[in-house]
Design a protein around this motif. Sequence first.
Motif, PDB file in Angstrom:
ATOM      1  N   LEU A 189       0.811  -1.215   0.000  1.00  0.00           N
ATOM      2  CA  LEU A 189       0.000   0.000   0.000  1.00  0.00           C
ATOM      3  C   LEU A 189       0.843   1.263   0.000  1.00  0.00           C
ATOM      4  N   GLU A 249      -4.454   3.840  -3.031  1.00  0.00           N
ATOM      5  CA  GLU A 249      -5.530   3.288  -3.855  1.00  0.00           C
ATOM      6  C   GLU A 249      -5.009   2.782  -5.197  1.00  0.00           C
ATOM      7  N   PRO A 258      -8.691   3.444   0.638  1.00  0.00           N
ATOM      8  CA  PRO A 258      -7.227   3.396   0.702  1.00  0.00           C
ATOM      9  C   PRO A 258      -6.642   4.091   1.920  1.00  0.00           C
TER      10      PRO A 258
END
Length: 294
Positions: free
Chosen positions: A41, A74, A112
Amino acid sequence: MPVVKWREVCYRQFMRGAASSPQLGDTSTNSGSAECLRTILQLPSKSPRKQGKFDIRYKGDEVDLVTQADKRSERLIVEQLTKHFPDHAIAAEEGTGHESASASEFRWHVDPLDGTTNYAHGYPCFSVSIALAQRERLLAAVIFNPFYNELFTAERGEGAAFNGKKVHVSKVGTLSTSLLCTGFPVRNRKASANLQYYGDFTQRSHGVRRDGSAALDLASVACGRFDGFWEFGLAKWDTAAGVLLVEEAGGKVTDFAGNPYQLGGPVILATNGLIHEEIRAVALEISRRPLASG
């Protein structure tokens, strides 16, 4: 396609690329898995304020923040999901998913960075929230707080876990001895009816916390830190993962009328189940009052 299991989806597939990196260490442990998730991420555990970086923008006004961490997180999540599940629909908060372009019965709900304002100000209550649904049935969920390295997971029919250990909702049996949490909308706060609910529930319980991340609030109900949570006007990606966590941890999730909660519905009530009807009765009582002016 058979029901997709959590470990197959998020550990074997979603984390496969990161797990091969030698710098991540042993991914068989939760700490390794959490590190894999953080790496995928690219979400730092320190806020831009702490790092001296202020790449913060607004969604049309000066109250709805979006940072580069939201967008980067995201983008990478969507890239990984698309790579491993090209036919699945993806609903993502910052708009990089492809929800309407897919006819698949499987849909990923991606937030996200839940708690963007907290992240921007250096308050350590923010998370990544991802859930998988088959039509309207939630199958798997993950919520990760990178600051505290806390990983919450759930799989339909297999229970909920916190850092790899099974968790259950609290056993608090009365509203008066409960600790609750809620949230407020980013926009039009003065028009929000929740101020009345907040005041009433504060007087009737041990207290009401407002931490600014619905995903972590729901995760905290699932692991027994909070006994109940309610909020108005949340999007599907705000609640999808947390709803499954609460249900798999033995809790209850409805609207104020007692109907099963529908993702994206106007109000959510999630509790340990024991205080659910008591909270719901108070909420209905408050809803019948005229809104306070001004």
